[in-house]
Design a protein around this motif. Structure first.
Motif, PDB file in Angstrom:
ATOM      1  N   ILE A  75      34.051  11.381  90.973  1.00 29.98           N
ATOM      2  CA  ILE A  75      33.032  10.379  90.666  1.00 29.98           C
ATOM      3  C   ILE A  75      31.922  10.417  91.710  1.00 29.98           C
ATOM      4  N   ALA A  76      32.270  10.663  92.982  1.00 28.77           N
ATOM      5  CA  ALA A  76      31.252  10.779  94.031  1.00 28.77           C
ATOM      6  C   ALA A  76      30.348  11.979  93.769  1.00 28.77           C
ATOM      7  N   TRP A  77      30.889  13.076  93.252  1.00 28.60           N
ATOM      8  CA  TRP A  77      30.091  14.247  92.889  1.00 28.60           C
ATOM      9  C   TRP A  77      29.059  13.875  91.825  1.00 28.60           C
ATOM     10  N   LYS A  78      29.425  12.970  90.948  1.00 30.90           N
ATOM     11  CA  LYS A  78      28.537  12.558  89.868  1.00 30.90           C
ATOM     12  C   LYS A  78      27.526  11.500  90.310  1.00 30.90           C
ATOM     13  N   LEU A  79      27.972  10.524  91.111  1.00 33.81           N
ATOM     14  CA  LEU A  79      27.133   9.375  91.440  1.00 33.81           C
ATOM     15  C   LEU A  79      26.528   9.422  92.831  1.00 33.81           C
ATOM     16  N   ASN A 245      23.633   2.054  95.569  1.00 34.61           N
ATOM     17  CA  ASN A 245      24.128   1.622  94.262  1.00 34.61           C
ATOM     18  C   ASN A 245      23.945   2.705  93.205  1.00 34.61           C
ATOM     19  N   ALA A 246      23.847   3.960  93.659  1.00 34.27           N
ATOM     20  CA  ALA A 246      23.733   5.123  92.766  1.00 34.27           C
ATOM     21  C   ALA A 246      22.576   4.968  91.784  1.00 34.27           C
ATOM     22  N   GLY A 247      21.435   4.459  92.287  1.00 31.60           N
ATOM     23  CA  GLY A 247      20.264   4.306  91.435  1.00 31.60           C
ATOM     24  C   GLY A 247      20.467   3.313  90.302  1.00 31.60           C
ATOM     25  N   GLY A 248      21.356   2.346  90.494  1.00 30.77           N
ATOM     26  CA  GLY A 248      21.621   1.347  89.473  1.00 30.77           C
ATOM     27  C   GLY A 248      22.859   1.623  88.649  1.00 30.77           C
ATOM     28  N   ALA A 249      23.450   2.810  88.767  1.00 32.93           N
ATOM     29  CA  ALA A 249      24.659   3.132  88.010  1.00 32.93           C
ATOM     30  C   ALA A 249      25.845   2.283  88.472  1.00 32.93           C
ATOM     31  N   THR A 305      33.475  11.474 100.458  1.00 34.17           N
ATOM     32  CA  THR A 305      32.276  12.189 100.890  1.00 34.17           C
ATOM     33  C   THR A 305      32.356  13.669 100.545  1.00 34.17           C
ATOM     34  N   VAL A 306      33.564  14.212 100.523  1.00 36.34           N
ATOM     35  CA  VAL A 306      33.732  15.612 100.129  1.00 36.34           C
ATOM     36  C   VAL A 306      33.150  15.856  98.741  1.00 36.34           C
ATOM     37  N   GLY A 307      33.306  14.884  97.841  1.00 35.81           N
ATOM     38  CA  GLY A 307      32.748  15.029  96.501  1.00 35.81           C
ATOM     39  C   GLY A 307      31.232  15.112  96.516  1.00 35.81           C
ATOM     40  N   VAL A 308      30.576  14.315  97.383  1.00 37.69           N
ATOM     41  CA  VAL A 308      29.116  14.380  97.504  1.00 37.69           C
ATOM     42  C   VAL A 308      28.703  15.729  98.069  1.00 37.69           C
ATOM     43  N   LEU A 309      29.402  16.191  99.097  1.00 38.42           N
ATOM     44  CA  LEU A 309      29.073  17.473  99.722  1.00 38.42           C
ATOM     45  C   LEU A 309      29.232  18.639  98.749  1.00 38.42           C
ATOM     46  N   ALA A 310      30.128  18.477  97.760  1.00 35.69           N
ATOM     47  CA  ALA A 310      30.325  19.552  96.785  1.00 35.69           C
ATOM     48  C   ALA A 310      29.069  19.825  95.974  1.00 35.69           C
ATOM     49  N   ARG A 311      28.128  18.880  95.956  1.00 37.65           N
ATOM     50  CA  ARG A 311      26.839  19.121  95.306  1.00 37.65           C
ATOM     51  C   ARG A 311      26.055  20.216  96.027  1.00 37.65           C
ATOM     52  N   GLY A 319      31.066  21.963  83.459  1.00 37.50           N
ATOM     53  CA  GLY A 319      30.953  22.157  82.020  1.00 37.50           C
ATOM     54  C   GLY A 319      31.157  20.826  81.311  1.00 37.50           C
ATOM     55  N   GLY A 320      32.002  20.797  80.317  1.00 39.71           N
ATOM     56  CA  GLY A 320      32.272  19.563  79.593  1.00 39.71           C
ATOM     57  C   GLY A 320      33.494  18.826  80.100  1.00 39.71           C
ATOM     58  N   ALA A 321      34.116  19.322  81.181  1.00 38.19           N
ATOM     59  CA  ALA A 321      35.338  18.703  81.702  1.00 38.19           C
ATOM     60  C   ALA A 321      35.009  17.399  82.422  1.00 38.19           C
ATOM     61  N   SER A 322      35.994  16.505  82.511  1.00 43.60           N
ATOM     62  CA  SER A 322      35.802  15.251  83.231  1.00 43.60           C
ATOM     63  C   SER A 322      35.736  15.529  84.721  1.00 43.60           C
ATOM     64  N   THR A 323      35.237  14.534  85.456  1.00 43.70           N
ATOM     65  CA  THR A 323      35.097  14.706  86.901  1.00 43.70           C
ATOM     66  C   THR A 323      36.448  14.816  87.604  1.00 43.70           C
ATOM     67  N   ASP A 324      37.544  14.493  86.930  1.00 46.99           N
ATOM     68  CA  ASP A 324      38.877  14.675  87.510  1.00 46.99           C
ATOM     69  C   ASP A 324      39.166  16.150  87.807  1.00 46.99           C
ATOM     70  N   HIS A 325      38.400  17.047  87.206  1.00 50.41           N
ATOM     71  CA  HIS A 325      38.638  18.485  87.388  1.00 50.41           C
ATOM     72  C   HIS A 325      37.889  19.058  88.583  1.00 50.41           C
TER      73      HIS A 325
END
Length: 504
Positions: A75-79, A245-249, A305-311, A319-325
């Motif tokens: 979720i951090a990778w996404k938001l 606030n992730a730009g309002g998300a 924070t690791v998820g943010v750094l993965a960006r 792809g179309g997989a959920s962020t759990d992947h």
């Protein structure tokens, strides 16, 4: 084939260490039982003999579940950093649980002879109806949490190791159920300690690998910021990935909710609270408060924070997989096979430590809070209780594994939903029962039933509540009913207050 062996080699060593720990604690338990502490006290509380370091690490490992290591970074990778803000209240978890409950729960449980959190509340309120309600709530929400843990562990094991999710589930799931059933609380505490250390190691290895491949922290954060811009020419500082606030998300009301859901409310989690009854002496409690705060903060904020750094890895695409992947992909595609095997231990350790703690607490609810309430004459039959406890642990674990065979996405929300249910059921009876003489069983019963009903309605119907998580209005209703009903009702005839509020 060689890569597969290199991935499984560290896992095999880890699994062997868990088996040896179980054998060692089983022998230790046998010696302690011969010395006379009683089966229930040893199996469910480790004879109240945990050191400060082990207490801190088992508390952290119990709280730090697979959602922290799988869904959280995804979720951090996404938001972006907004999800780090969401996770930040977890820093206070260890300090809060041990500071608020640690001293008094230890003193009262020893004086009253209570072994479980529900048993302690039975001594305080004297209500069989409340005991049954809390035991049922514990079993229901624990099974939901364990199912979520098994789903996450199986997914990450399967994708990283290249095996089917069912095979992965069987490999680590059966081992977890085995060492919990045969080792008891002491085995869980020691394996939790090992797991907590390995969770830190896995987080550092994965984060280091990401930064190295991304070209450093600055480059990784610049790419992360760029990913959150609607206009590529805009200032990076305006990126939603850098917004709290992730730009309002993530509405500010939701971020406020986290201070209840994963902050102050965690004092009501029975799998954490029971640790307050298991340490040796006050110096161990004080040491655990410091260690748990430092390590829990490093883990919960660091792994998100690791998820943010993965960006910072531009070629990474879910792809179309959920962020759990996300985490399985990072381990599979951006680490060497041996590094992948070592890093894989981190999220698996998070899964196994949480499941084992939930299992031992759930079996204690079955044996100590339900069975011995109906059959009090069985209290001294240690061999029979040992067999029943192991059978209950095995059965609960296998049922949760069965539900996990057909997984759902976004484990974090499954986990958080169960968190809220447990907090509504246990926080006010526990904190109020320990510190407010006027609290009554009727107040507990009405607040639990009404707040859980409201909580379920909000989660299912999803009415507009201004962005707050469902636990906030449910907890407000619970607090009002708990106080109001307690003030207009009397103590249950079987209530025992002398251990909780001794006369001076």
């Amino acid at each position: 084939m060689t890569d597969r062996i290199l991935i499984f080699l560290p896992l095999a060593v880890f699994f062997l260490a868990l088996v040896l720990t179980t054998v060692w604690t089983e022998r230790t338990k046998s010696r302690r039982l011969e010395a006379g502490p009683g089966f229930v006290n040893e199996y469910f509380l480790g004879s109240r003999s945990l050191s400060g370091f082990v207490l801190a690490m088992t508390l952290i490992a119990t709280y730090g579940s697979v959602s922290s290591f799988v869904s959280g970074p995804g979720i951090a990778w996404k938001l972006g950093l907004g999800w780090v803000v969401f996770a930040a209240p977890q820093i206070i978890t260890g300090f809060l649980v041990l500071g608020l409950l640690g001293k008094k729960m230890a003193l009262v449980s020893r004086a009253a002879g209570a072994i479980t959190v529900t048993g302690l509340l039975e001594k305080r309120f004297g209500s069989p109806a409340l005991t049954v309600l809390l035991s049922v709530a514990l079993l229901v929400f624990f099974c939901a949490m364990m199912t979520g843990q098994f789903i996450g562990g199986a997914a990450i094991f399967a994708e990283a190791a290249g095996i089917s999710p069912t095979t992965g589930l069987l490999l680590f799931g059966l081992l977890t159920v085995f060492y919990t059933a045969f080792g008891g609380f002491r085995a869980v505490a020691w394996t939790d300690t090992v797991c907590a250390v390995l969770m830190l190691v896995g987080m550092v290895m994965l984060g280091g690998s990401i930064l190295d491949e991304a070209g450093g922290l600055t480059a990784a954060m610049e790419r992360a910021a760029a990913a959150g811009l609607a206009d590529p020419a805009a200032d990076l500082a305006t990126s939603s990935m850098l917004s709290p606030n992730a730009g309002g998300a993530l509405p500010w009301t939701l971020l406020f909710s986290t201070w209840i859901l994963v902050g102050f409310g965690t004092a009501g989690l029975p799998q954490s609270a029971v640790r307050c009854m298991s340490y040796r002496a006050s110096p161990d409690l004080h040491r655990a408060m410091v260690v748990s705060t430092v390590v829990c903060g490093a883990l919960m904020v660091g792994v998100t924070t690791v998820g943010v750094l993965a960006r910072g890895l531009p070629e990474l695409d879910l792809g179309g997989a959920s962020t759990d992947h996300l985490v399985p992909r990072l381990i599979t595609e951006h680490l060497t096979p041996l590094e992948a095997g070592v890093t894989l231990i981190g999220p698996l350790a998070a899964t196994m430590s949480t499941v084992s703690s939930l299992l031992i607490a759930a079996s204690s609810a079955v044996v100590k809070d339900l069975l011995l309430t109906v059959k009090p004459d069985w209290a001294g039959r240690d061999l029979l209780l040992l067999r029943i406890s192991r059978a209950a642990t095995l059965l609960l674990g296998l049922v949760s594994m069965l539900f996990a065979i057909h997984p759902a996405d976004l484990i974090a929300w499954i986990n958080l939903g169960a968190f809220g249910g447990l907090e509504l059921a246990f926080l006010l009876p526990l904190a109020g029962g320990l510190y407010w003489r006027r609290a009554t069983a009727a107040g507990c019963l009405v607040s639990i039933l009404a707040s859980l009903a409201l909580y379920a309605f909000i989660l299912i119907a999803k009415p507009d509540i201004a962005g707050f998580h469902a636990v906030v209005p449910a907890f407000a209703a619970a607090a009002a009913l708990f106080v109001g009903v307690s003030l207009v009702t009397r103590q249950h005839p079987r209530a025992e207050l002398r251990w909780f509020f001794p006369r001076r």
